[in-house]
Design a protein around this motif. Structure first.
Motif, PDB file in Angstrom:
ATOM      1  N   ARG A 197      -6.092  -3.712   3.081  1.00  0.00           N
ATOM      2  CA  ARG A 197      -4.997  -3.331   4.130  1.00  0.00           C
ATOM      3  C   ARG A 197      -4.462  -4.442   4.667  1.00  0.00           C
ATOM      4  O   ARG A 197      -3.257  -4.819   4.952  1.00  0.00           O
ATOM      5  CB  ARG A 197      -5.601  -2.498   5.168  1.00  0.00           C
ATOM      6  CG  ARG A 197      -4.569  -2.142   5.892  1.00  0.00           C
ATOM      7  CD  ARG A 197      -5.142  -1.101   7.086  1.00  0.00           C
ATOM      8  NE  ARG A 197      -5.711   0.101   6.208  1.00  0.00           N
ATOM      9  CZ  ARG A 197      -4.818   1.357   5.585  1.00  0.00           C
ATOM     10  NH1 ARG A 197      -3.556   1.211   5.921  1.00  0.00           N
ATOM     11  NH2 ARG A 197      -5.417   2.328   5.215  1.00  0.00           N
ATOM     12  N   THR A 256      -5.686   1.196  -8.234  1.00  0.00           N
ATOM     13  CA  THR A 256      -5.690   2.659  -7.524  1.00  0.00           C
ATOM     14  C   THR A 256      -6.917   2.616  -7.002  1.00  0.00           C
ATOM     15  O   THR A 256      -8.062   2.257  -7.624  1.00  0.00           O
ATOM     16  CB  THR A 256      -5.366   3.578  -8.848  1.00  0.00           C
ATOM     17  OG1 THR A 256      -6.289   3.029  -9.880  1.00  0.00           O
ATOM     18  CG2 THR A 256      -3.926   3.498  -9.499  1.00  0.00           C
ATOM     19  N   GLN A 257      -7.212   3.738  -6.243  1.00  0.00           N
ATOM     20  CA  GLN A 257      -8.510   3.954  -5.534  1.00  0.00           C
ATOM     21  C   GLN A 257      -9.107   5.200  -5.862  1.00  0.00           C
ATOM     22  O   GLN A 257     -10.008   5.398  -5.272  1.00  0.00           O
ATOM     23  CB  GLN A 257      -8.431   3.697  -4.071  1.00  0.00           C
ATOM     24  CG  GLN A 257      -7.624   4.539  -3.367  1.00  0.00           C
ATOM     25  CD  GLN A 257      -7.743   4.575  -1.747  1.00  0.00           C
ATOM     26  OE1 GLN A 257      -8.526   3.804  -1.146  1.00  0.00           O
ATOM     27  NE2 GLN A 257      -7.308   5.629  -0.935  1.00  0.00           N
ATOM     28  N   ARG A 258      -8.348   5.922  -6.925  1.00  0.00           N
ATOM     29  CA  ARG A 258      -9.083   7.290  -7.204  1.00  0.00           C
ATOM     30  C   ARG A 258      -9.172   7.065  -8.958  1.00  0.00           C
ATOM     31  O   ARG A 258      -8.409   6.552  -9.609  1.00  0.00           O
ATOM     32  CB  ARG A 258      -8.393   8.254  -7.012  1.00  0.00           C
ATOM     33  CG  ARG A 258      -8.347   8.433  -5.312  1.00  0.00           C
ATOM     34  CD  ARG A 258      -7.835   9.852  -5.137  1.00  0.00           C
ATOM     35  NE  ARG A 258      -7.271  10.195  -3.788  1.00  0.00           N
ATOM     36  CZ  ARG A 258      -7.016  11.032  -3.318  1.00  0.00           C
ATOM     37  NH1 ARG A 258      -6.745  12.180  -3.912  1.00  0.00           N
ATOM     38  NH2 ARG A 258      -6.591  11.386  -1.855  1.00  0.00           N
ATOM     39  N   ASP A 261      -3.120   5.277  -3.824  1.00  0.00           N
ATOM     40  CA  ASP A 261      -4.092   6.258  -3.364  1.00  0.00           C
ATOM     41  C   ASP A 261      -4.478   7.110  -4.225  1.00  0.00           C
ATOM     42  O   ASP A 261      -5.630   7.416  -4.450  1.00  0.00           O
ATOM     43  CB  ASP A 261      -3.537   7.262  -2.079  1.00  0.00           C
ATOM     44  CG  ASP A 261      -4.561   8.144  -1.502  1.00  0.00           C
ATOM     45  OD1 ASP A 261      -5.543   7.774  -1.299  1.00  0.00           O
ATOM     46  OD2 ASP A 261      -4.415   9.235  -1.413  1.00  0.00           O
ATOM     47  N   GLU A 262      -3.704   7.644  -5.320  1.00  0.00           N
ATOM     48  CA  GLU A 262      -3.858   8.464  -6.450  1.00  0.00           C
ATOM     49  C   GLU A 262      -3.027   7.855  -7.515  1.00  0.00           C
ATOM     50  O   GLU A 262      -2.192   7.623  -7.184  1.00  0.00           O
ATOM     51  CB  GLU A 262      -3.824   9.712  -6.258  1.00  0.00           C
ATOM     52  CG  GLU A 262      -2.629  10.497  -5.919  1.00  0.00           C
ATOM     53  CD  GLU A 262      -2.470  11.963  -5.539  1.00  0.00           C
ATOM     54  OE1 GLU A 262      -1.450  12.517  -6.028  1.00  0.00           O
ATOM     55  OE2 GLU A 262      -3.571  12.490  -5.227  1.00  0.00           O
ATOM     56  N   VAL A 306      -7.565   0.823  -0.741  1.00  0.00           N
ATOM     57  CA  VAL A 306      -6.709   0.827   0.481  1.00  0.00           C
ATOM     58  C   VAL A 306      -6.989   0.038   1.745  1.00  0.00           C
ATOM     59  O   VAL A 306      -6.558  -0.928   2.516  1.00  0.00           O
ATOM     60  CB  VAL A 306      -6.101   2.064   0.944  1.00  0.00           C
ATOM     61  CG1 VAL A 306      -5.299   2.238   2.297  1.00  0.00           C
ATOM     62  CG2 VAL A 306      -5.267   2.491  -0.287  1.00  0.00           C
ATOM     63  N   ILE A 358       1.083  -1.132  -0.104  1.00  0.00           N
ATOM     64  CA  ILE A 358      -0.135   0.074  -0.017  1.00  0.00           C
ATOM     65  C   ILE A 358       0.848   1.269  -0.078  1.00  0.00           C
ATOM     66  O   ILE A 358       1.814   1.293   0.810  1.00  0.00           O
ATOM     67  CB  ILE A 358      -0.879  -0.068   1.079  1.00  0.00           C
ATOM     68  CG1 ILE A 358      -1.868  -1.100   1.152  1.00  0.00           C
ATOM     69  CG2 ILE A 358      -1.792   1.173   1.363  1.00  0.00           C
ATOM     70  CD1 ILE A 358      -2.931  -1.382   2.197  1.00  0.00           C
ATOM     71  N   LYS A 386       0.974   5.285  -0.154  1.00  0.00           N
ATOM     72  CA  LYS A 386       0.457   6.498  -0.037  1.00  0.00           C
ATOM     73  C   LYS A 386       1.057   7.640  -0.685  1.00  0.00           C
ATOM     74  O   LYS A 386       0.637   8.365  -1.594  1.00  0.00           O
ATOM     75  CB  LYS A 386       0.456   7.098   1.582  1.00  0.00           C
ATOM     76  CG  LYS A 386      -0.477   8.357   1.631  1.00  0.00           C
ATOM     77  CD  LYS A 386      -0.459   8.561   3.027  1.00  0.00           C
ATOM     78  CE  LYS A 386      -1.194   9.898   3.466  1.00  0.00           C
ATOM     79  NZ  LYS A 386      -1.572  10.483   4.818  1.00  0.00           N
ATOM     80  N   SER A 387       2.451   7.585  -0.937  1.00  0.00           N
ATOM     81  CA  SER A 387       3.064   8.429  -1.766  1.00  0.00           C
ATOM     82  C   SER A 387       4.416   7.664  -2.478  1.00  0.00           C
ATOM     83  O   SER A 387       5.144   7.248  -1.435  1.00  0.00           O
ATOM     84  CB  SER A 387       3.726   9.619  -0.891  1.00  0.00           C
ATOM     85  OG  SER A 387       4.724  10.587  -1.574  1.00  0.00           O
ATOM     86  N   ASP A 427     -11.827   2.637  -2.720  1.00  0.00           N
ATOM     87  CA  ASP A 427     -11.535   2.290  -1.109  1.00  0.00           C
ATOM     88  C   ASP A 427     -10.654   0.938  -1.196  1.00  0.00           C
ATOM     89  O   ASP A 427     -10.826   0.093  -0.335  1.00  0.00           O
ATOM     90  CB  ASP A 427     -12.947   1.850  -0.347  1.00  0.00           C
ATOM     91  CG  ASP A 427     -13.790   3.170  -0.229  1.00  0.00           C
ATOM     92  OD1 ASP A 427     -13.182   4.434  -0.239  1.00  0.00           O
ATOM     93  OD2 ASP A 427     -15.251   2.955  -0.351  1.00  0.00           O
TER      94      ASP A 427
END
Length: 669
Positions: A306, A274-276, A260-261, A302, A241, A243-244, A300
């Protein structure tokens, strides 16, 4: 136990509408051996491109005779009656689509027939059997095109995403407000529950408005979508996972990244979630296709995944959903050798700057495919479109500069170091230092002067985009999308020289180096030409694919992504673009999404770009412009070997500009 996540409803905008399917099967030859969930394709009785023979019709009648129950009902009064007549795609899954074909006969007092849909694959089959329709293909097409037609052919279906029942017509059906109102009234009088009209084109939306009829759009259904298969396939890897990406510098080709993006660039990975939502044509999504890895949007994701963070899993992305299964760590794959993906051999004998005018595809030997394709198109696209003027700084000048700085020897020494070969962080650091050396170096003053003189004389010193055109991008099996650097809106002579060096240095962008390494491309075989091209103060810009990216058989469809202003954000994919489908058969425009952007990029007077707010409606392209763009796309495809293309375009006033054309890679498995 495996974790299974599937969408809660059909992906309506990217599946074909059910009425649209029936009609397009009549009007064109479509090969579709299996149903595909995201496009709701069904086998076509016309897949051989001809009407049924007499023997085939008799065989069809014999098949129909096996069905029990009524051939049709004049009204549906219960859910059980609807189910009795319905055909269901993807039965037993969240993607199931129960639907019933209907025919309204205006000649017989608007009599309605709810058809036993598993028995009759097409409206035509039922209508001819009941002697409601006779004549040739022209008589059939009239039932979709003529205002005074005898028959109305539609589909009634259950939409999980509303939830509720909708009725719809083929995307190319030229309904009038009167015909649509008639349909609404007959359905209301004969169906047991309320229904909503589902429009399948922008023309049908306007027809509904003119008739005063509420409707639901494909865009509205898209907003509720929880899953989209961006590239189908299966992969094993360590799920991570992220985040950045800036905080995760050690992603490797054995990782399955949950983001996340959508990032601007990405090093090779085994799989991607990807979640977006983003545009299908973002650089990262195109890279995933080129890498042939599973790639999906999952709302959703992530939270859903998780529990698997840091674990070895198998990710499967199919057209119906996705699955994550825990596995034991597999044995390490054998590394790819440098011969796995040989590059086109560059011609370093040509040192002179070459203007785009007069270039052909053969010039790719010394200027790369990107520049050569644009040169070839510049001569043939007018008046329907044009290519902004520019010139190419050939491979030979890059090779000479790299030799001057000792770069080949430096890279060879790095690749002999075990820490460089085995540690991505070491590679990242060393490549950053190498890029800095290239950017800060001083090329032959005579060369820099020749760039400046060409810019001033050929392009009158106006703002330019300085782009890559290497021998390791825009290839049939390796797109290289987004791996190399573009310097936008260069307006000063000293900035031009630095921009050229910046593009040269981008050969050693970390993401580019890692992508070539994963593909088995020899690093010492890469050379970079530079395309200096006049900047266009575009009103809108974007990307298009010359076929349906979800269904290779639908080559009459053009898929477009568009935004206001300069197109950098379209290919970055960070925000939802306007997404549209255009069919050259039905002449219909289907809106998948309107742009989510509240700002646009414009050229800054002193160089570079700046961001400004967007006011007014979010619509970017009107139907007429969509049709023009699709026609230009078909022309580009024809001129470049009739191979499907991924095309970057811009619109300036009434003019269409082509900025790039590369082979479209479909890496689904």
């Amino acid at each position: 136990m495996p974790l299974v996540r599937e969408p809660l409803k059909p992906f309506a905008p990217l599946r074909r509408s059910l009425a649209a399917l029936a009609a397009s099967c009549l009007l064109a030859s479509i090969a579709a051996p299996v149903v595909q969930a995201q496009t709701a394709r069904k086998p076509s009785l016309y897949e051989n491109g001809r009407p049924l023979t007499a023997d085939e019709r008799e065989a069809r009648k014999a098949e129909d005779a096996r069905w029990g129950g009524p051939a049709f009902l004049g009204r549906i009064q219960t859910q059980a009656e609807f189910q009795q007549l319905a055909r269901v795609y993807n039965a037993g899954t969240p993607l199931e689509i129960p639907h019933v074909l209907f025919v309204i006969d205006r000649k017989r007092a608007n009599r309605i027939y709810y058809i036993h849909t598993p028995r009759y694959a097409l409206h035509e089959t039922f209508a001819r059997e009941r002697r409601l329709l006779s004549g040739d293909k022209a008589a059939l097409i009239a039932q979709y095109k003529a205002a005074d037609r005898r028959l109305l052919f539609g589909t009634l279906s259950w939409q999980n995403g509303l939830p509720g029942y909708t009725y719809e017509f083929w995307e190319g059906d030229l309904l009038t407000p009167e015909l649509l109102a008639l349909t609404r009234d007959r359905l209301a009088a004969t169906f047991y529950e309320p229904l909503r009209f589902k429009s399948n084109s922008t023309v049908q939306e306007q027809t509904a408005r003119n008739a005063g009829i509420d409707f639901v759009t494909q865009e509205a259904l898209l907003r509720e979508q929880t899953f989209l298969p961006l590239n189908t396939g299966r992969a094993q890897g360590r799920l991570r996972i992220v985040k950045s990406l800036d905080d995760t510098p050690d992603l490797s080709p054995t990782d399955i990244a949950v983001l996340d993006e959508v990032p601007v660039a990405l090093t090779p990975v085994a799989g991607l979630v990807t979640q977006r939502p983003s545009t299908l044509l973002s650089h990262v999504n195109l890279l995933a296709k080129g890498w042939r890895i599973p790639n999906a949007y999952v709302r959703d994701a992530v939270a859903a995944l998780r529990e698997h963070d840091g674990q070895w899993v198998e990710l499967t992305v199919s057209s119906n959903g996705y699955q994550v299964q825990r596995i034991a760590q597999p044995a390490a794959p054998a590394p790819k050798t440098a011969s796995s993906a040989p590059l086109p051999k560059p011609d370093l004998s040509v040192r002179a700057i070459k203007p785009l005018t007069g270039m052909t595809t053969r010039d790719s030997r010394h200027c790369g495919v990107k520049a050569a394709n644009l040169g070839a198109l510049k001569a043939v696209l007018p008046p329907s479109a044009s290519v902004p003027d520019g010139f190419c700084i050939p491979f030979a000048q890059y090779a000479a500069y790299m030799k001057q700085l000792g770069v080949p020897a430096r890279v060879a020494a790095l690749e002999r170091r075990p820490d460089f070969a085995g540690d991505a962080n070491v590679r990242r650091s060393e490549l950053a230092a190498l890029r800095q050396t290239i950017v800060n170096g001083q090329p032959d003053p005579a060369l820099a002067a020749s760039w400046r003189d060409r810019w001033q004389k050929q392009l009158q010193g106006r703002g330019v985009f300085v782009r890559s055109s290497s021998n390791s991008e825009d290839l049939p099996g390796f797109s290289g999308a987004g791996l190399y650097t573009t310097v936008p809106n260069v307006t000063q002579a000293d900035a031009l020289a630095r921009a050229v060096r910046t593009v040269w240095a981008s050969v050693y962008n970390f993401e580019a180096y890692e992508a070539r390494r994963a593909a088995g491309i020899a690093q010492d075989g890469v050379v970079m030409a530079v395309l200096v091209q006049q900047a266009a103060a575009s009103d809108s810009s974007g990307v298009m694919i010359t076929r349906d990216p979800f269904d290779a058989s639908r080559r009459h469809v053009t898929y477009l992504s568009a935004k206001r202003g300069l197109g950098i954000k379209v290919v970055e994919g960070r925000r939802q673009a306007e997404q549209l489908m255009y069919s050259s058969w039905s002449k219909a425009v289907q809106v998948l999404s309107r742009s989510a952007e509240d700002t646009q990029l414009v050229a800054a007077a002193g160089g570079g770009v700046r961001e400004v707010p967007i006011g007014g409606a979010r619509q970017v392209l009107d139907d007429a412009l969509v049709a023009r763009l699709a026609a230009v796309g078909r022309q580009v495809k024809k001129r470049l070997g009739n191979v499907d293309q991924d095309i970057e375009w811009a619109v300036q006033g009434d003019n269409i500009l082509i900025l790039q054309a590369r082979p479209y890679i479909d890496g689904s498995r």
